[in-house]
Design a protein around this motif. Structure first.
Motif, PDB file in Angstrom:
ATOM      1  N   ALA A  81      25.415  38.686  56.165  1.00 20.60           N
ATOM      2  CA  ALA A  81      25.029  38.962  54.778  1.00 20.60           C
ATOM      3  C   ALA A  81      25.027  37.711  53.918  1.00 20.60           C
ATOM      4  O   ALA A  81      24.513  37.739  52.793  1.00 20.60           O
ATOM      5  N   ASN A  82      25.593  36.619  54.430  1.00 18.44           N
ATOM      6  CA  ASN A  82      25.693  35.383  53.658  1.00 18.44           C
ATOM      7  C   ASN A  82      24.704  34.314  54.105  1.00 18.44           C
ATOM      8  O   ASN A  82      24.820  33.156  53.710  1.00 18.44           O
ATOM      9  N   ASN A  83      23.747  34.690  54.919  1.00 17.38           N
ATOM     10  CA  ASN A  83      22.645  33.793  55.287  1.00 17.38           C
ATOM     11  C   ASN A  83      21.450  34.155  54.408  1.00 17.38           C
ATOM     12  O   ASN A  83      20.806  35.187  54.616  1.00 17.38           O
ATOM     13  N   PRO A  84      21.121  33.341  53.417  1.00 15.79           N
ATOM     14  CA  PRO A  84      20.118  33.752  52.428  1.00 15.79           C
ATOM     15  C   PRO A  84      18.667  33.676  52.889  1.00 15.79           C
ATOM     16  O   PRO A  84      17.780  34.165  52.176  1.00 15.79           O
ATOM     17  N   VAL A  85      18.396  33.099  54.041  1.00 16.87           N
ATOM     18  CA  VAL A  85      17.011  32.807  54.414  1.00 16.87           C
ATOM     19  C   VAL A  85      16.148  34.067  54.464  1.00 16.87           C
ATOM     20  O   VAL A  85      15.083  34.155  53.830  1.00 16.87           O
ATOM     21  N   GLY A  86      16.581  35.066  55.206  1.00 17.41           N
ATOM     22  CA  GLY A  86      15.799  36.286  55.323  1.00 17.41           C
ATOM     23  C   GLY A  86      15.681  37.038  54.014  1.00 17.41           C
ATOM     24  O   GLY A  86      14.633  37.633  53.714  1.00 17.41           O
ATOM     25  N   PHE A  87      16.738  36.999  53.217  1.00 20.15           N
ATOM     26  CA  PHE A  87      16.721  37.711  51.942  1.00 20.15           C
ATOM     27  C   PHE A  87      15.823  37.000  50.928  1.00 20.15           C
ATOM     28  O   PHE A  87      15.190  37.648  50.090  1.00 20.15           O
ATOM     29  N   ALA A  88      15.755  35.673  51.008  1.00 16.41           N
ATOM     30  CA  ALA A  88      14.821  34.919  50.166  1.00 16.41           C
ATOM     31  C   ALA A  88      13.389  35.299  50.521  1.00 16.41           C
ATOM     32  O   ALA A  88      12.545  35.521  49.638  1.00 16.41           O
ATOM     33  N   ARG A  89      13.124  35.385  51.803  1.00 10.60           N
ATOM     34  CA  ARG A  89      11.773  35.723  52.261  1.00 10.60           C
ATOM     35  C   ARG A  89      11.378  37.118  51.780  1.00 10.60           C
ATOM     36  O   ARG A  89      10.256  37.337  51.301  1.00 10.60           O
ATOM     37  N   ASN A  90      12.312  38.068  51.901  1.00  7.54           N
ATOM     38  CA  ASN A  90      12.011  39.430  51.476  1.00  7.54           C
ATOM     39  C   ASN A  90      11.804  39.503  49.962  1.00  7.54           C
ATOM     40  O   ASN A  90      10.883  40.179  49.480  1.00  7.54           O
ATOM     41  N   TYR A  91      12.637  38.798  49.203  1.00 13.73           N
ATOM     42  CA  TYR A  91      12.508  38.773  47.741  1.00 13.73           C
ATOM     43  C   TYR A  91      11.149  38.207  47.333  1.00 13.73           C
ATOM     44  O   TYR A  91      10.438  38.786  46.501  1.00 13.73           O
ATOM     45  N   ALA A  92      10.771  37.080  47.928  1.00 16.06           N
ATOM     46  CA  ALA A  92       9.488  36.469  47.592  1.00 16.06           C
ATOM     47  C   ALA A  92       8.332  37.393  47.961  1.00 16.06           C
ATOM     48  O   ALA A  92       7.349  37.517  47.207  1.00 16.06           O
ATOM     49  N   LYS A  93       8.450  38.053  49.102  1.00 15.99           N
ATOM     50  CA  LYS A  93       7.381  38.953  49.547  1.00 15.99           C
ATOM     51  C   LYS A  93       7.194  40.106  48.564  1.00 15.99           C
ATOM     52  O   LYS A  93       6.059  40.446  48.200  1.00 15.99           O
ATOM     53  N   VAL A  94       8.324  40.694  48.105  1.00 16.60           N
ATOM     54  CA  VAL A  94       8.234  41.799  47.154  1.00 16.60           C
ATOM     55  C   VAL A  94       7.709  41.307  45.810  1.00 16.60           C
ATOM     56  O   VAL A  94       6.898  41.979  45.164  1.00 16.60           O
ATOM     57  N   LEU A  95       8.133  40.118  45.389  1.00 14.81           N
ATOM     58  CA  LEU A  95       7.615  39.541  44.141  1.00 14.81           C
ATOM     59  C   LEU A  95       6.107  39.367  44.193  1.00 14.81           C
ATOM     60  O   LEU A  95       5.405  39.520  43.177  1.00 14.81           O
ATOM     61  N   MET A  96       5.599  39.056  45.367  1.00 12.80           N
ATOM     62  CA  MET A  96       4.169  38.835  45.538  1.00 12.80           C
ATOM     63  C   MET A  96       3.391  40.121  45.809  1.00 12.80           C
ATOM     64  O   MET A  96       2.214  40.080  46.146  1.00 12.80           O
ATOM     65  N   GLY A  97       4.064  41.256  45.682  1.00 13.79           N
ATOM     66  CA  GLY A  97       3.380  42.534  45.849  1.00 13.79           C
ATOM     67  C   GLY A  97       3.453  43.119  47.236  1.00 13.79           C
ATOM     68  O   GLY A  97       2.812  44.151  47.507  1.00 13.79           O
ATOM     69  N   GLY A  98       4.243  42.512  48.120  1.00 12.81           N
ATOM     70  CA  GLY A  98       4.372  43.015  49.482  1.00 12.81           C
ATOM     71  C   GLY A  98       5.392  44.135  49.590  1.00 12.81           C
ATOM     72  O   GLY A  98       6.036  44.518  48.616  1.00 12.81           O
ATOM     73  N   GLU A  99       5.586  44.638  50.813  1.00 14.85           N
ATOM     74  CA  GLU A  99       6.511  45.725  51.069  1.00 14.85           C
ATOM     75  C   GLU A  99       7.907  45.211  51.368  1.00 14.85           C
ATOM     76  O   GLU A  99       8.073  44.198  52.072  1.00 14.85           O
ATOM     77  N   ASN A 100       8.918  45.900  50.852  1.00 16.47           N
ATOM     78  CA  ASN A 100      10.290  45.604  51.196  1.00 16.47           C
ATOM     79  C   ASN A 100      10.554  45.969  52.660  1.00 16.47           C
ATOM     80  O   ASN A 100      10.099  46.997  53.141  1.00 16.47           O
ATOM     81  N   THR A 101      11.273  45.091  53.363  1.00 16.90           N
ATOM     82  CA  THR A 101      11.593  45.354  54.767  1.00 16.90           C
ATOM     83  C   THR A 101      13.100  45.423  55.018  1.00 16.90           C
ATOM     84  O   THR A 101      13.537  45.489  56.162  1.00 16.90           O
ATOM     85  N   ASP A 102      13.905  45.419  53.963  1.00 19.42           N
ATOM     86  CA  ASP A 102      15.364  45.444  54.077  1.00 19.42           C
ATOM     87  C   ASP A 102      15.856  46.792  53.556  1.00 19.42           C
ATOM     88  O   ASP A 102      15.630  47.123  52.387  1.00 19.42           O
ATOM     89  N   TYR A 103      16.526  47.546  54.388  1.00 21.80           N
ATOM     90  CA  TYR A 103      17.022  48.866  53.973  1.00 21.80           C
ATOM     91  C   TYR A 103      18.538  48.881  53.829  1.00 21.80           C
ATOM     92  O   TYR A 103      19.136  49.954  53.747  1.00 21.80           O
ATOM     93  N   PHE A 104      19.132  47.708  53.791  1.00 21.79           N
ATOM     94  CA  PHE A 104      20.557  47.606  53.486  1.00 21.79           C
ATOM     95  C   PHE A 104      20.683  46.864  52.161  1.00 21.79           C
ATOM     96  O   PHE A 104      21.142  45.738  52.085  1.00 21.79           O
TER      97      PHE A 104
END
Length: 370
Positions: free
Chosen positions: A346-369
């Motif tokens: 939970a403390n590795n920000p790389v994947g969460f940064a990618r998901n945040y940017a994707k959602v900001l750009m209008g993409g789908e969220n892929t994290d369900y936790f």
């Protein structure tokens, strides 16, 4: 609530013992129980406080200023009452049968789990690592993949598993994050399980709207907030050692490099604390039902804490003086504790940064936790 000065002092005095024993001292656990720390998220119907997350995490930081292992392990145990509150009433009845101060550990990683669906539940076996504070607990929450469905958490009583002593680490020794092992498959009824999507969608039967907050928003904070307190602890050590010892570069209270590093380290920790409190206040203002984009952002904010606290500790360790190289030095221990926190997924920000940017750009969220 605020933890009493007496209990905080006890945590500080028992820190070295916890590191040696690789578990939190029992009188610390007893004192925190008496303070009501473990009932913060317990439903009122079972004698709990139904408290706000921001108050709980303020207390966790205060504990970590005295001992990060205590804050980490006891915080994780305490936060599980929130997830228990979202489960079937029968599971809650069992966990809180002896009172509101339930002691539940966890290991959510499903990699070592074997799950077989049977009538009325599953047969569960396997090995799960990193179960912090498990030696103090009567229950454990274990992750597993149900074929055709996905991730679930299974609630298992201590009589159905064993704890294997594996926790020989460079830091956070006191957390006692040993392995939980179920050698022979045990039956876990469906009512003692929690579907990941139920947690994501905020499904529960509690009347207090605080439980509308998705479960993961509490858990993702419990594994990084203690690092903030560890940095505060390190700065307190610098304050105490100013002008002490000719081999210690912290001796000069006017050294511009030392002062600059202390200021930068403090701001890294305090900005992380302010963000955490602000996020929970936003959640409260939203009736504990934040928008998905905000949930994704909160997840990313939480994941940044460990890296920021590592940066703060690196700033301080560079000017910690010659004594800091010796094994067992308290500043070195704090440095290693914070680095250990970064190992949590939970403390590795790389994947969460990618998901945040994707959602900001209008993409789908892929994290369900989240």
């Amino acid at each position: 609530m605020a933890i009493s000065a007496a209990t905080l002092d006890l945590v500080a005095t028992r820190a070295d013992q916890g590191r040696r024993d690789r578990r939190i001292a029992q009188d610390v656990v007893d004192a925190l129980t008496a303070e009501g720390f473990f009932r913060h998220f317990t439903p009122a119907s079972y004698g709990g406080r139904e408290g706000k997350p921001q108050d709980f995490f303020t207390d966790q930081v205060a504990l970590a200023e005295r001992d990060m292992s205590t804050a980490w392990a006891m915080g994780i145990i305490a936060v599980h009452s929130y997830q228990i509150a979202l489960m079937d009433r029968r599971a809650q009845d069992e966990v809180f049968a002896d009172g509101p101060d339930a002691m539940v550990s966890s290991s959510y990683n499903p990699v070592g789990a074997k799950v077989e669906v049977v009538d009325g539940g599953v047969m569960l076996s396997g090995r799960w690592g990193w179960s912090s504070g498990s030696l103090h607990c009567n229950w454990v929450l274990l992750g597993g993949i149900v074929p055709g469905e996905g991730h679930r958490t299974f609630l298992v009583p201590a009589s159905d598993y064993r704890i294997e002593d594996t926790w020989h680490t460079m830091g956070l020794q006191g957390t006692g994050s040993n392995d939980v092992v179920i050698d022979t498959p045990v039956f876990v009824p469906d009512y003692r399980s929690h579907k990941q999507l139920d947690g994501f969608n905020g499904i529960h039967e509690q009347s207090n709207p605080v439980y509308d907050l998705p479960w993961a928003q509490t858990f993702i904070r419990v594994v990084n907030t203690s690092a903030i307190g560890a940095v505060r602890h390190a700065i307190n050590l610098f304050r105490a050692r100013i002008n002490l010892g000719s081999t210690d570069t912290t001796k000069s209270s006017t050294d511009p490099d030392v002062l600059d590093r202390i200021a930068r380290a403090a701001e890294l920790a305090e900005s992380s604390a302010r963000t955490m409190i602000a996020n929970f206040r936003e959640m409260e203002a939203a009736g504990w039902k934040p928008a998905l984009i905000d949930r994704v952002r909160y997840r990313y904010d939480a994941a940044l804490v460990a890296d920021r606290c590592i940066e703060a500790m690196e700033l301080l360790m560079d000017v910690a003086g010659g004594r800091s190289v010796f094994a067992g030095n308290d500043l070195q221990n704090l440095w290693l504790d914070v680095r250990m926190a970064r190992a949590h997924v939970a403390n590795n920000p790389v994947g969460f940064a990618r998901n945040y940017a994707k959602v900001l750009m209008g993409g789908e969220n892929t994290d369900y936790f989240l």
